[in-house]
Write an enzyme that holds these catalytic residues in place. Structure first.
Site, PDB file in Angstrom:
ATOM      1  N   ASP A   8       0.854  -1.185   0.000  1.00 34.57           N
ATOM      2  CA  ASP A   8       0.000   0.000   0.000  1.00 34.57           C
ATOM      3  C   ASP A   8       0.890   1.235   0.000  1.00 34.57           C
ATOM      4  O   ASP A   8       1.777   1.373   0.852  1.00 34.57           O
ATOM      5  CB  ASP A   8      -0.909   0.006   1.239  1.00 34.57           C
ATOM      6  CG  ASP A   8      -2.061  -0.993   1.103  1.00 34.57           C
ATOM      7  OD1 ASP A   8      -2.054  -1.781   0.135  1.00 34.57           O
ATOM      8  OD2 ASP A   8      -2.952  -0.987   1.974  1.00 34.57           O
ATOM      9  N   ASP A 129     -15.463  -3.081  -1.640  1.00 32.28           N
ATOM     10  CA  ASP A 129     -14.982  -2.782  -0.296  1.00 32.28           C
ATOM     11  C   ASP A 129     -16.189  -2.592   0.613  1.00 32.28           C
ATOM     12  O   ASP A 129     -16.971  -1.654   0.432  1.00 32.28           O
ATOM     13  CB  ASP A 129     -14.099  -1.540  -0.345  1.00 32.28           C
ATOM     14  CG  ASP A 129     -12.992  -1.692  -1.397  1.00 32.28           C
ATOM     15  OD1 ASP A 129     -12.509  -2.821  -1.575  1.00 32.28           O
ATOM     16  OD2 ASP A 129     -12.641  -0.703  -2.051  1.00 32.28           O
TER      17      ASP A 129
END
Lengths: 240, 214
Positions: A8, A129
């Site tokens: 990330d 998500d």
């Protein structure tokens, strides 16, 4: 089951965040390319890269770091975060991204995903998500009023390579994870499911594999890999 | 130091192939200089040649032919000087007699055969085929290329090489049916998978290619 170590990216660095909130970032490596290479060398067959700033801003922010990763590793890379247009996708695929992950655009402009999957079959993944049963967008800063299965079902016949299902409430929390969130999706939608969010131990990988019903195709490993709670060798063995 | 010509004919991004070759060259005992080139003179003098390729057979073939003198230089190096040659993905498919993607297109015809669309028997096996697959049933040439039985390689393709002579298949794999993962005849070899994306197994194939004496 394929394991995807996560890189990330925030401000050019490899970080982990809690529940997707950028302010909670802990820097694990200032060189994302080195980190990606470490994971590839450890034997992981894919690298999962997310441009966190990009996801929030809706455009590539950590492009230099992504390119450095693409140059450093000899495994396929899937990339998400801020990819909203066909031009964005084409640019990354040309640069060697094996699979492009679409999240926000999949909720707001699903026809773009369908068109993308037509142009690049099996190279488009949809990231769904989930927070409180609903799909979050824009780097998880906003909620939609759509439930996850509804969003995922739109892409069933489109040639989408995978659904990456993230359980936001558990992401980065290392509180153990909820197999049912992923299992329900795998059983409901005819697209391979990759589980993300909250995998805390090798036992969680075993739980995913032991689950009855349609198999879970993959899992994204985040914080637990960085803290050492999951050892690469054991994880790869458990997933094989 | 030997020179490896990585043929640049505008078929996709060569960076990952170049990086992988440079990495294995740096670790190889003899070393190697990787020349990304479409210059026939460089190709003609190269000690080894790697032909990449991404996309459609016809488009790649046309792009290659458009680089004046490159095919002639490759042919002379490979056939007259016995220079070791490795085709990757569509670069492997171009070794065939013909490709059947968007009509019939002639290939280099260095290894007899046709390139045809994958037709997996199982609906769970998608086309394009994108993913990790084990290579198996190696021929002696496949072993000579440094392939290991059972090693997983990364594939991304919709078409496959059907060799006229099965003896030219150096390794097989399965995606709803068997197809050639690698072909080899003499000093000419090709792999359907992407060694530059196949981690240690792929890098070891490239490393072996730098030392390959067919």
């Amino acid at each position: 089951m394929i394991l995807y170590p996560a890189i990330d990216l925030k401000d050019g660095q490899c970080v982990r965040v809690l529940h997707g909130v950028l302010d909670t970032a802990t820097v694990f490596n200032s060189s994302p390319a080195d980190q990606a290479q470490q994971w590839a060398n450890a034997g992981f067959p894919w690298i999962h890269v997310v441009d966190l700033n990009g996801a929030v801003e809706g455009k590539a922010v950590n492009a230099d770091a992504v390119e450095a990763i693409l140059e450093a590793v000899s495994v396929p890379v899937q990339l998400g975060g801020g990819i909203r247009t066909l031009a964005d996708m084409e640019r990354w695929i040309d640069k060697g991204v094996s699979r492009v992950i679409l999240g926000t655009v999949a909720v707001r402009e699903p026809q773009i995903v369908v068109e993308a999957a037509r142009r690049w079959p099996e190279q488009i993944a949809v990231s769904v998500d989930v927070r409180g049963g609903k799909v979050a967008v824009q780097g998880w800063t906003e909620d939609s009023d759509l439930d996850a299965v509804t969003v995922a079902k739109r892409f069933e016949d489109a040639g989408v390579a995978a659904l990456i299902i993230t359980d936001i409430e558990r992401d980065g929390a290392l509180t153990g994870f909820n197999v049912d969130v992923f299992g329900a999706m795998a059983d409901a939608v005819d697209i391979p499911v990759i589980a993300a969010g909250g995998l805390a131990s090798v036992a969680d990988i075993e739980k995913l594999r032991a689950r009855k019903g349609r198999p879970i195709a993959g899992a994204v490993l985040g914080r637990a890999l960085y803290t050492g709670a999951i050892q690469p060798g054991e994880a790869i063995k458990a997933a094989a | 130091m030997q020179t490896v010509a990585l043929i640049d004919y505008g078929s996709g991004n060569l960076r990952s192939a170049q990086n992988a070759l440079e990495r294995v060259a740096a670790a190889s005992p003899g070393g190697a200089r990787i020349a990304v080139t479409s210059d026939p003179e460089v190709v003609a003098k190269a000690d080894r040649i790697v032909l990449p390729g991404v996309g459609a057979f016809a488009a790649c073939r046309n792009a290659l032919m458009a680089r004046t003198g490159v095919v002639e230089a490759m042919t002379e190096a490979v056939q007259d000087r016995g220079v070791p040659f490795l085709g990757v993905c569509v670069g492997m498919q171009l070794l065939a007699t013909r490709g059947l993607e968007f009509g019939e297109t002639p290939g280099l015809d260095w290894i007899g055969g046709e390139v045809r669309r994958l037709e997996p028997a199982s609906p769970t096996c998608k086309v394009p085929h994108m993913g990790w697959n084990a290579v198996e049933d190696l021929s002696p040439a496949g072993g000579g290329l440094g392939l290991d039985p059972g090693a997983a390689m990364y594939f991304t393709h919709s078409f496959a090489f059907h060799a006229a002579d099965p003896a030219d298949v150096a390794a097989w794999t399965d995606h709803g049916g068997r197809f050639a993962a690698a072909v080899a005849r003499g000093n000419v070899a090709g792999v359907q998978f992407h060694p530059e994306k196949s981690q240690s197994a792929g890098l070891s194939l490239l490393a072996r290619f730098l030392e390959w004496r067919p």
